[in-house]
Each structure stands twice: as C-alpha cells, then as structure tokens.
Design a protein around this motif. Sequence first.
Motif, short mmCIF file in Angstrom:
data_model
loop_
_atom_site.label_atom_id
_atom_site.label_comp_id
_atom_site.label_asym_id
_atom_site.label_seq_id
_atom_site.Cartn_x
_atom_site.Cartn_y
_atom_site.Cartn_z
N VAL A 124 0.84 -1.19 0.00
CA VAL A 124 0.00 0.00 0.00
C VAL A 124 0.88 1.24 0.00
O VAL A 124 1.75 1.41 0.86
CB VAL A 124 -0.95 0.02 1.21
N ILE A 125 0.66 2.11 -0.97
CA ILE A 125 1.35 3.40 -1.06
C ILE A 125 0.34 4.48 -0.69
O ILE A 125 -0.67 4.64 -1.38
CB ILE A 125 1.88 3.66 -2.49
N ASN A 126 0.60 5.18 0.39
CA ASN A 126 -0.32 6.25 0.80
C ASN A 126 0.19 7.59 0.29
O ASN A 126 1.12 8.17 0.83
CB ASN A 126 -0.46 6.27 2.32
N ALA A 127 -0.47 8.08 -0.77
CA ALA A 127 -0.08 9.36 -1.37
C ALA A 127 -1.03 10.47 -0.94
O ALA A 127 -1.10 11.52 -1.59
CB ALA A 127 -0.08 9.23 -2.89
N SER A 128 -1.75 10.25 0.15
CA SER A 128 -2.72 11.22 0.64
C SER A 128 -2.03 12.39 1.33
O SER A 128 -1.05 12.20 2.06
CB SER A 128 -3.69 10.56 1.62
N VAL A 129 -2.57 13.58 1.12
CA VAL A 129 -2.02 14.80 1.72
C VAL A 129 -3.17 15.63 2.29
O VAL A 129 -4.15 15.90 1.59
CB VAL A 129 -1.24 15.64 0.68
N SER A 130 -3.04 16.02 3.53
CA SER A 130 -4.07 16.84 4.17
C SER A 130 -4.29 18.12 3.38
O SER A 130 -3.33 18.79 2.99
CB SER A 130 -3.68 17.17 5.61
N ASN A 165 -5.71 18.93 -6.86
CA ASN A 165 -4.37 18.58 -6.39
C ASN A 165 -4.04 17.13 -6.73
O ASN A 165 -2.93 16.82 -7.18
CB ASN A 165 -4.26 18.78 -4.88
N GLY A 166 -5.00 16.26 -6.49
CA GLY A 166 -4.79 14.85 -6.78
C GLY A 166 -4.52 14.61 -8.26
O GLY A 166 -3.63 13.84 -8.62
N LEU A 167 -5.28 15.29 -9.10
CA LEU A 167 -5.10 15.15 -10.55
C LEU A 167 -3.71 15.60 -10.97
O LEU A 167 -3.06 14.93 -11.79
CB LEU A 167 -6.17 15.96 -11.28
N SER A 168 -3.23 16.69 -10.42
CA SER A 168 -1.92 17.22 -10.82
C SER A 168 -0.77 16.30 -10.39
O SER A 168 0.26 16.22 -11.06
CB SER A 168 -1.70 18.62 -10.24
N LYS A 169 -0.97 15.57 -9.29
CA LYS A 169 0.09 14.69 -8.78
C LYS A 169 0.05 13.29 -9.39
O LYS A 169 1.05 12.56 -9.35
CB LYS A 169 -0.05 14.55 -7.25
N GLU A 200 -9.82 8.84 -2.86
CA GLU A 200 -10.60 9.35 -1.72
C GLU A 200 -10.39 10.86 -1.71
O GLU A 200 -9.59 11.39 -0.94
CB GLU A 200 -10.15 8.69 -0.41
N LEU A 201 -11.05 11.54 -2.61
CA LEU A 201 -10.87 12.98 -2.75
C LEU A 201 -12.21 13.67 -3.02
O LEU A 201 -13.13 13.06 -3.57
CB LEU A 201 -9.91 13.30 -3.90
N GLY A 202 -12.28 14.93 -2.64
CA GLY A 202 -13.48 15.71 -2.89
C GLY A 202 -14.00 16.44 -1.68
O GLY A 202 -14.72 17.43 -1.81
N ALA A 203 -13.63 15.96 -0.48
CA ALA A 203 -14.14 16.61 0.73
C ALA A 203 -13.74 18.08 0.78
O ALA A 203 -14.56 18.95 1.12
CB ALA A 203 -13.63 15.87 1.97
N ASN A 204 -12.50 18.38 0.42
CA ASN A 204 -12.04 19.77 0.46
C ASN A 204 -12.65 20.59 -0.67
O ASN A 204 -12.85 21.81 -0.51
CB ASN A 204 -10.51 19.82 0.42
N ASP A 205 -12.97 19.95 -1.78
CA ASP A 205 -13.70 20.64 -2.84
C ASP A 205 -15.05 21.11 -2.30
O ASP A 205 -15.47 22.25 -2.51
CB ASP A 205 -13.95 19.71 -4.03
N GLY A 206 -15.73 20.20 -1.60
CA GLY A 206 -17.04 20.51 -1.07
C GLY A 206 -17.01 21.55 0.04
O GLY A 206 -17.85 22.45 0.08
N LEU A 207 -16.04 21.44 0.93
CA LEU A 207 -15.93 22.40 2.03
C LEU A 207 -15.60 23.80 1.52
O LEU A 207 -15.93 24.80 2.17
CB LEU A 207 -14.86 21.93 3.03
N ARG A 208 -14.96 23.88 0.36
CA ARG A 208 -14.62 25.18 -0.23
C ARG A 208 -15.66 25.66 -1.24
O ARG A 208 -15.50 26.72 -1.83
CB ARG A 208 -13.23 25.10 -0.89
#
Length: 201
Positions: free
Chosen positions: A58-64, A70-74, A90-98
């Motif tokens: 398992v490679i965890n590439a998650s960043v707070s 951001n995920g797409l660019s990386k 597992e992305l989108g929470a910060n999109d929604g909060l913003r």
Amino acid sequence: MIKRFSLLFSLLLSFSVSAQTLLVLGDSLSAGYQMSAEEAWPSLIPIELEKRNQFVTVINASVSGDTSGNGLSKLPALLQEHQPTTVLIELGANDGLRGFPPNVLKNNLNQMISLIQSSGAKAIVMQIRVPPNYGQRYQQLFENVYPQVSNETDTPLIPFFLEQVILNEEWMMSDGLHPKPAAQPWIAEFIANELEPFYPL
C-alpha cells in the motif's frame, strides 16, 4: 514433471498475488490528520487484506488539504513512480468544504480515472459526502457526482467510511470532521471488506 509444473504454477501465482500494489490518493481523511502515518488506516490495511489472503503493498499518497485538482496534478508522477495495480481515490471533501462547483469535481475525477485506466491500473472511487454548509441543493449536486462518474466510467464506487465513524463520538476529533487514531483499525477493516469484490487488487 507434474510436480514441477505444480510448483512453477504455485510460484507464479504467489508472484502475481505479491505484485499487488494499492495506491491511496486522498486527503486528510486518509493521510492521518494529527496522527503518525503508521496509525492511519492505509498503514493498517495490509494486515486486514492479508487476513483475506491478499498480499498488497500500500502506497499512501494522501495529503491533508488536497482537493481533487491537487490529486489530478500529482497523479501522473505517482503512476509512473509506483506503477500501482489499483488506485483508490478518496478525494473531494475539500472541494465541497470550499464550495467548488460540482462540475469541476466531476471533470477532475473523470480525468483521474482516465489516467489510471490508461496506465493499466484499476480505479476505485470512494463516495464523499459533505455537511450542508452551502445548502441542500449544493450538497445533493455534489454527492451525486460520485455515482454519475461511477456509472459513466464503469468504475467501482465504495461507501464513505466517515458516515459510520461519525456515529461514534469517541472516534471523532473535536472538529467533527476527522477520525481519531482509535477509529483507524475499524476503517481499515471496513475498506478491506468493501474492496473484497474487486480482489485481486
């Protein structure tokens, strides 16, 4: 001769299983917010997968703080470096909060899935839900993006683990958004169960 063939087949099968690599592309919910990386669920999930006879790196590439953009660019560099067999988005929470437009999220998810599939890997998306900060209409439009993307790209969609964790106050940090270290083993087990229909990873 038959014994040699059986041994060779066993070795090849073992290599195939051991070659599984899961890349987790997420935000603080997967990065291990305010805890060590070893405590976060991506570090615990190999143990859960091994219980199910799945031997996965398992490679965890998650960043707070990361958004879907951001995920797409990386992602291209991550795919090239790690050559995963499966990518869990597992992305989108910060999109929604913003308050980002849902169509921006949808476009980013579609592009990520396309990159993953083009690399020969399997894409799996996690449903994300957000508080009704921007009203119920926005919340519904946002959350509907995930099943739409799943259906349009034929990509598996797994449930949002936070929906269960948030029911246990002892598992949640005071911000009401992030799980504590105590919740991480349960999350790892939950995700391992949800991934089971898609083995091998």
